[in-house]
Structures are given as structure tokens and as C-alpha cells.
Design an enzyme around this catalytic site. Structure first.
Site, mmCIF file in Angstrom:
data_model
loop_
_atom_site.group_PDB
_atom_site.id
_atom_site.type_symbol
_atom_site.label_atom_id
_atom_site.label_comp_id
_atom_site.label_asym_id
_atom_site.label_seq_id
_atom_site.Cartn_x
_atom_site.Cartn_y
_atom_site.Cartn_z
ATOM 1 N N GLU A 86 13.641 -6.072 -1.869
ATOM 2 C CA GLU A 86 12.921 -6.696 -2.971
ATOM 3 C C GLU A 86 13.648 -6.527 -4.284
ATOM 4 O O GLU A 86 13.154 -6.889 -5.320
ATOM 5 C CB GLU A 86 11.514 -6.101 -3.077
ATOM 6 C CG GLU A 86 11.536 -4.611 -3.329
ATOM 7 C CD GLU A 86 10.296 -4.122 -4.082
ATOM 8 O OE1 GLU A 86 9.849 -4.848 -4.959
ATOM 9 O OE2 GLU A 86 9.834 -3.020 -3.774
ATOM 10 N N SER B 234 1.858 3.293 -3.345
ATOM 11 C CA SER B 234 1.514 4.313 -4.348
ATOM 12 C C SER B 234 0.139 4.929 -4.108
ATOM 13 O O SER B 234 -0.779 4.273 -3.608
ATOM 14 C CB SER B 234 1.526 3.695 -5.738
ATOM 15 O OG SER B 234 2.810 3.236 -6.043
ATOM 16 N N SER C 267 -1.765 -4.363 -6.424
ATOM 17 C CA SER C 267 -1.923 -5.673 -7.059
ATOM 18 C C SER C 267 -2.584 -6.643 -6.098
ATOM 19 O O SER C 267 -2.207 -6.730 -4.926
ATOM 20 C CB SER C 267 -0.564 -6.223 -7.497
ATOM 21 O OG SER C 267 -0.069 -5.444 -8.559
ATOM 22 N N GLY D 224 0.828 -1.217 0.000
ATOM 23 C CA GLY D 224 0.000 0.000 0.000
ATOM 24 C C GLY D 224 0.853 1.255 0.000
ATOM 25 O O GLY D 224 0.812 2.053 0.930
#
Lengths: 356, 390
Positions: free
Chosen positions: B245, B129, B161, B127
């Protein structure tokens, strides 16, 4: 990096720092030879790393040979280091012949080179093209195919006709022509298992890629330094995002090539693997193109002068990317082999990395 | 910047074989491979994988995980990506949320979330953008105001997503008014995606699929104990989270299943679909493989250095950039080398007869996202450039 490799790199680097500054490289390009640099490297045995000590080599691994070559590439060292050790030294050691003391050049057999038996004598006819420093070497090693299999030849190139040539970096690349040359018994040996024109090409490609990795890393540091010093619009040009994009792309390609070389070298026990060499020379060739373009763009006009160091490196990268096979040649070789092996073998081949 | 040469140990190679065998047995032969982290959301696959001990590998045993190394996780991840396994349900929680919980979470949060993450049953979205905050995350406007026992959160998150499928997302929001230091006053809250006041609106993806969403938060209550880390230190947490990541196999293997189909179309083991391969086909396969092989060695090297306790931030950024640009390059190399059944002038058919055609069409449509997710190329290079000279 292991301590041994670091010590070796430091030792080679010390000689280069003393005897292979841009001015020395420029002088060697004019003269065709760098005698002071050769003498110091030969004295320390560096040109013969990974060549069996039994025939007069220095011993050591392909990883050490490639570490030496990467350092040499960093300094744009204008000498046949790949040819003397990795190619000629390897082939001579394989046939049990002691290695000559000076520089030795080597070339994979050319398309129109013919070795024919004439009674008890072998006769050599045809040309070898783009032979590095042929006129400065007392021996030329090549491997020629015949109906009786492949043969290792070690000849004095002066017994043929040498037509001098240069590559884009002013390094001698000579044509050597032979016409019915009678080859003496101490100049020819049947190629032992594992020794072939193909194997010589693989070693040459890996050696060139190692030199390229060094040159790429030097281009990276040179471009970082220049763009942090050069001011335009009141600030160092390295502060502009458009220039930063170039700096990062250069660093990436240099890093990628070095990793490929080190992986291929680590898997050479003692001979490099087809897959590794094809992949490494492909990566190196692509990197040379990208990095040279980005570095010249980031430098502006100063990079286009004969005097500034960048050109010594980029001219070599532009030649070395083609020597012993371009990225097109090697990617086709690799692709053909992988397609032949089939889809289910693709990922397993890719994910071996450094073999256990 | 330094990349050590990394080799897989015998036990790591054994793990590689084990995962490979498992996937060959588990994935149906006619299965359509997924492309990297956009692979299908398949809870039953996630559960099955967790039963093998291959979800939450980096989570310590005391929290239900496997306590394995970064390299072991790398080995499993690359096999999953190379096969195009349906990892969509658990992947973000495994890669990103679990390490953040371990680093910043309370004991209670770890006990609550880590065991179900490791079981492949607890799925998270990101959470970060917002409509007006993409690369510039510090300008998020979602705000949490103190409420009885916690916070009341209001704002809109976007490009989320799988929000419509997952249970939670970690929301970066403002818990103190914007002051002179724009990085201060930000916090991360764990928000239940099914909580009252949460509205999830689908945003169709370029290829018509659904994984993007807009998530509107309207006075959503979040209890104090769902704050991740210290209130006000969200910026530092988010920026370090981004470096976790960055350089894993999901950054260069998104198109690997397509490459395999490409080889199959021409290759020795694909007799039924065999096409004759020309030099341009060889060249494409060779160029793709060469680059992928070298990038993989760099990524493995980063994983090894993480296990040694290093913080290879610049190295990770370089690998991410190299990897994602490579993924896009691979698509174009295959497209241009692919002979068309229609002759010299042909075109991609998204509903084509062969798996290759369908997958290639999918990568053309989704490929631009490869260099956007996890930080755009431009931002990444600006950050990396600052670290290069050091």
C-alpha cells in the site's frame, strides 16, 4: 539504465577515479584549472556529447550528456563541461560552425550587453557576469538580442577585459567586459530557429541540475559511509533514529533530483522542454538546500573542514542551485505558465512524464 | 536502490485518456472533490467504476477481476485521485485486501470475496491498530480462542475507517499466547462487521466528519475458513501487506484537487473567480507542480518494477515518505500564497464562498493524517534507513 548509458558512465567514472580525487579538486580550486582531467576527458570526446558529429562533436543524446554530467558531479569535476558541449557546442553546431578543440565557455546574454550595427560591422558593448572559466577558454559563446533578432556570438574572451571571480566552490566565474568591440564576420551568426538566449538558459539549467544530481548522490553515499563508521556512545551514529532521519531525507532528495534530470533529458529531442527544465531545476535547488544541511548535521565538525570531501560537494551545491536560475526563479516561471494555461491543463501537463 | 525511468506505453496512455473522459462525463461539474483515500464512500460510483473494469484491476480474470498490470492500475488510480473521485467504498478492498487474498487466501475465500470486490460491491476496512498498539503492531491484544468450528474473538480495534459502512474487516489478533518471539502467534481473521458481538462506535474525526470508529469485538465467532493465511503467520502477512500500500498515487495526490482549484482561482480558464496572481502565487504553483511531477515519476517507476517481479521495499518507503510530506507542504504553500478577500490580514473560512477556501480548510484539518496512515514518517524512515546501505 540502458547498457549504453552504463558503459558511458563507467568510462567517465574511470577517468574521474584516476584524475578527479578530492586532492585533485582541491588543487584545481587553487589553480583555477584541472589540465590532467580535461586532457583525458577531451581525448575521449566526453565534453562534446550531444553535439553534432558534423561539426566535430561526439554525437549522442541529451540523456547521454546528462549521464556524463551526473558522473562529473559525483566527483565535483572542476571543468566547464556544461558550457563546452551543451551550450557552446550546441549553438555552434546550429550555426554550422566547427567547434574549437579546447574548452569553450558560454553565457546567456546579460542585462546590459548591447550589440549595435555600425555600418557593415557589429559592435558589442557591456558586460557578461559570472562567466564560467572565461580566462581558461579560447572562445566565449553568447546569444544577444538586437532589433534585428537574436545573434549567436563566439568571441575570444581575451578581446574583452576579464575580471576574475570565483563561486562558493572556488570555480572561476569571471566578468567579461566589452567596449565597442568590432565583431568579425566569422564570430557572429543570426540565431537559427530554436536557438535563443532563453534556450541556452534552459540547457544551462538542465546541465547544472545534472551535475547537482551527481553531487547529491555522492553526498548521500558519503554520509551513509561516515555515519556507519563513526562511533559515539558505543555504537555507529547511523544507529540513532535522529541520524537515520537525515540519511533517509538525503537519499530521497538525491533520488528525486536524479529522476527529474533523467526525465527531462529523455524528453529532450534534442532540446529540453520548458516545463521539464523549470521543474527539474526547482527540485534540484530545493534538494541542494535540504541535503547540504542534513549532511553537515550528520557529519558534525569533520564536514566543516576544507580537507574532508563533503565540503567540495556542498560548496558546489550551494553555488549550482543559483546558477542558471534558482528554485525561486524557475518555480515562478513554471507557476506563471501553468496558471496561464488554466486549471484544466494542470493535471494533463503534470502526468505526461516521459513523452512517447 | 534503483529507480528505472518509466514511460507509459501507447495503450497505457489510451487508458489514461479513457479514464479522464469517463470522469469528466461522470462527475458533476459542481461536485466537491474528495481528498485522496478520504474521499466519500459512494457505492453507486464504485459500481459504475467497476462496470468500466477499473476496480479489482489486479485481480485475475478467473476471480472476476481484469488481470491487468500494476502500471495500468496506477494509471487508473492517479486519474481518480487527481479528480478527487469518491472512491471511499471500494478503495481499501481493491488496494489492500484483494492482493492479500490472492497471496494468502484459500481458494474458497478467493471465490467468495474477489468477484464482489471486483464488482465494487464488497468493501473492507483494516483491523490492525488497537488502543495500545499503533506503530508497534506486534503488541495487539485482541485474542481469538478456539471455539466449536472456528474462533471466538474478543478485543478492541481502533481508528477503523469506514467500519460503519463496510461489510468486513481483516483483524490482526493473537491466536497463541505471547511468548518470547512477539511476532509469533499472530493471525489475520476476516470478520463480518455485522456479526453478533461486533459493536461499532464512531470516533469523530478532527474536522467533525465520521470515518474513524472503535470496533469492539465481544466473543465474535469466526469460522475456521475465515482465517486468512496460516494461523500464527499474521505478522509476516501484515508486514508484507504494508508494503503493497505504500507508494501508489494515493500517497502524493491527496491535495491535487485543491491545487487545481488554486490554479482555477487565478487562472486563464477561471475568469469568473479570477484573482490577480502575484509572484508568490506563481512560486507556490511552480514549487508544488515541480515536486509532484518528479515524485510521480518515482511512483510510476515502482509500479513498473512491481510488474517486472521486483520487491522494491525501500524504494516504496522513500516514495511514500516523499509523497506524504509533499502533500503537507503543498497545503502550506497554498495557504501562505492565498490572498484574502479581507486584505493583507485574512484567514481561512471553512464555509467560504469558493470551493478553494473550503477545500483548503479541509486539508489543513485533515493533513496531519497524511503522514500517519500506512505507517508514521518516523517508523518508515527507521525502516528505510536500514535498507539504504544495501
Amino acid at each position: 539504465m540502458s547498457d549504453e548509458i552504463r558503459m558511458l558512465t563507467d568510462a567517465v567514472g574511470a577517468i574521474m577515479t584516476d584524475r578527479c580525487q578530492p586532492g585533485d579538486v582541491g588543487a584545481a580550486e587553487a589553480a583555477g584549472w584541472a589540465p590532467r582531467l580535461w586532457d583525458a576527458l577531451a581525448e575521449a570526446g566526453f565534453p562534446w556529447i550531444a553535439v553534432d558529429e558534423a561539426v566535430g562533436g561526439t554525437g549522442g543524446s541529451m540523456a547521454e550528456a546528462c549521464a556524463m554530467l551526473m558522473t562529473a558531479g559525483t566527483f565535483a569535476a572542476p571543468l566547464p563541461l556544461v558550457e563546452t558541449g551543451l551550450l557552446a557546442g550546441w549553438a555552434l553546431a546550429a550555426v554550422g560552425s566547427s567547434i574549437p578543440p579546447g574548452p569553450v565557455t558560454a553565457a546567456p546574454s546579460g542585462p546590459d550587453l548591447q550589440l549595435l550595427r555600425d555600418g557593415a560591422t557589429w559592435r558589442l558593448t557591456g558586460r557578461l557576469y559570472r562567466v564560467p572559466w572565461a580566462s581558461h577558454c579560447a572562445r566565449l559563446v553568447t546569444i544577444v538580442g538586437t532589433s534585428d533578432g537574436e545573434f549567436v556570438l563566439a568571441l575570444d574572451p581575451a578581446r574583452g577585459t576579464i575580471t576574475p571571480g570565483r563561486n562558493l566552490a572556488g570555480e572561476p566565474r569571471d566578468t567579461v567586459a566589452f567596449d565597442q568591440l568590432a565583431v568579425g564576420p566569422d564570430e557572429i551568426w543570426p540565431a537559427p530557429a530554436g536557438v535563443s538566449a532563453r534556450a541556452l538558459l534552459l540547457r544551462g539549467a538542465l546541465g547544472r541540475a545534472a551535475l547537482m544530481a551527481g553531487a547529491l548522490s555522492r553526498v548521500s553515499s558519503l554520509t551513509l559511509r561516515y555515519t556507519s563508521e563513526r562511533q559515539q556512545f558505543g555504537r555507529p551514529v547511523a544507529r540513532f533514529q535522529a541520524v537515520q532521519q537525515h540519511l533517509v531525507r538525503i537519499a530521497e532528495e538525491a533520488t528525486l533530483t536524479e529522476m527529474a534530470v533523467r526525465t527531462a533529458a529523455a524528453n529532450s529531442r534534442p532540446d529540453p522542454l520548458d516545463f521539464d527544465v523549470a521543474a527539474t531545476k526547482t527540485v534540484a535547488g530545493q534538494a541542494a538546500t535540504t541535503v547540504a544541511a542534513a549532511a553537515h548535521e550528520a557529519h558534525g565538525a569533520i564536514g566543516m573542514t576544507r580537507e574532508y570531501e563533503l565540503g567540495q560537494l556542498t560548496r558546489r551545491l550551494w553555488s549550482w542551485r543559483d546558477e542558471y536560475g534558482s528554485e525561486r526563479y524557475w518555480s515562478r516561471q513554471l507557476g506563471q505558465r501553468l496558471i496561464g494555461n488554466g486549471a484544466e491543463q494542470l493535471w494533463p501537463a503534470l502526468s505526461v512524464g516521459v513523452q512517447p | 536502490m534503483e529507480f528505472e525511468l518509466a514511460t507509459l506505453s501507447p495503450s497505457e496512455r489510451a487508458l489514461q485518456d479513457e479514464v479522464r473522459t469517463f470522469l469528466a462525463k461522470t462527475l458533476p461539474s459542481d461536485f466537491r472533490p474528495g481528498l485522496g483515500i478520504a474521499a466519500p464512500h459512494d457505492p453507486s460510483f464504485s459500481t459504475l467504476l467497476a462496470e468500466q473494469g477499473w476496480v479489482g484491476m489486479a485481480i485475475p480474470v478467473e476471480y472476476g477481476g481484469q488481470g491487468r498490470t500494476a502500471v495500468e492500475r496506477f494509471v487508473v488510480t492517479e486519474e481518480l485521485m487527481a479528480a478527487g473521485a469518491p472512491i471511499g467504498a471500494h478503495y481499501v478492498a481493491d488496494r489492500q485486501t484483494a492482493p492479500a487474498l490472492l497471496k494468502y487466501g484459500t481458494e474458497q475465500q478467493r471465490r467468495q470475496f474477489l468477484p464482489p470486490i471486483a464488482a465494487g460491491e464488497c468493501w473492507f476496512s483494516l483491523g490492525m491498530s488497537e488502543p495500545d498498539a499503533g506503530s508497534d503492531l506486534a503488541s495487539v491484544r485482541t485474542t481469538a480462542r478456539p471455539a466449536d468450528g472456528g474462533w471466538s474473538v474478543t478485543g478492541t480495534k481502533i481508528w477503523t475507517s469506514n467500519a460503519h459502512l463496510n461489510q468486513y474487516f481483516v483483524v490482526l489478533c493473537r491466536t497463541a499466547p505471547l511468548g518470547e518471539d512477539r511476532h509469533a502467534g499472530l493471525s489475520q481473521l476476516i470478520v463480518d462487521l455485522r456479526a453478533p458481538g461486533v459493536k461499532i462506535n464512531p470516533i469523530p474525526f478532527l474536522d467533525g466528519s465520521h470515518h474513524f470508529n472503535e470496533v469492539v469485538l465481544d466473543g465474535v465467532f469466526v469460522a475456521h475458513d475465515m482465517v486468512l493465511g496460516e494461523p500464527g503467520s499474521g505478522w509476516g502477512q501484515v508486514t508484507s501487506e504494508l508494503s503493497y500500500e505504500r507508494s501508489g498515487p494515493d500517497r502524493y495526490l491527496s491535495t491535487m484537487p485543491v491545487v487545481r482549484e488554486f490554479v482555477r482561482a487565478f487562472g486563464g480558464d477561471g475568469a469568473s473567480a479570477r484573482r490577480s496572481a502575484g509572484a508568490e502565487v506563481y512560486e507556490a504553483v511552480g514549487a508544488i507542480t515541480a515536486r509532484l511531477w518528479a515524485i510521480r515519476q518515482l511512483s510510476l517507476s515502482v509500479a513498473r518494477s512491481l510488474d517486472a517481479g521486483a520487491a522494491p521495499a525501500v524504494e516504496s518507503a522513500l516514495v511514500k515518505d516523499l509523497g506524504t510530506c509533499f502533500e503537507q507542504l503543498s497545503i502550506e504553500l497554498m495557504r501562505l500564497a492565498m490572498p484574502s478577500p479581507l486584505g493583507e490580514i485574512g484567514e481561512l473560512d471553512p464555509a467560504g464562498d469558493s470551493m478553494l477556501e473550503r477545500l483548503l480548510a479541509e486539508t489543513v484539518l485533515t493533513g496531519p493524517s497524511f503522514t500517519l496512515r500506512g505507517g508514521t514518517t518516523e517508523i518508515l524512515r527507521s525502516v528505510a534507513a536500514k535498507g539504504l546501505g544495501r
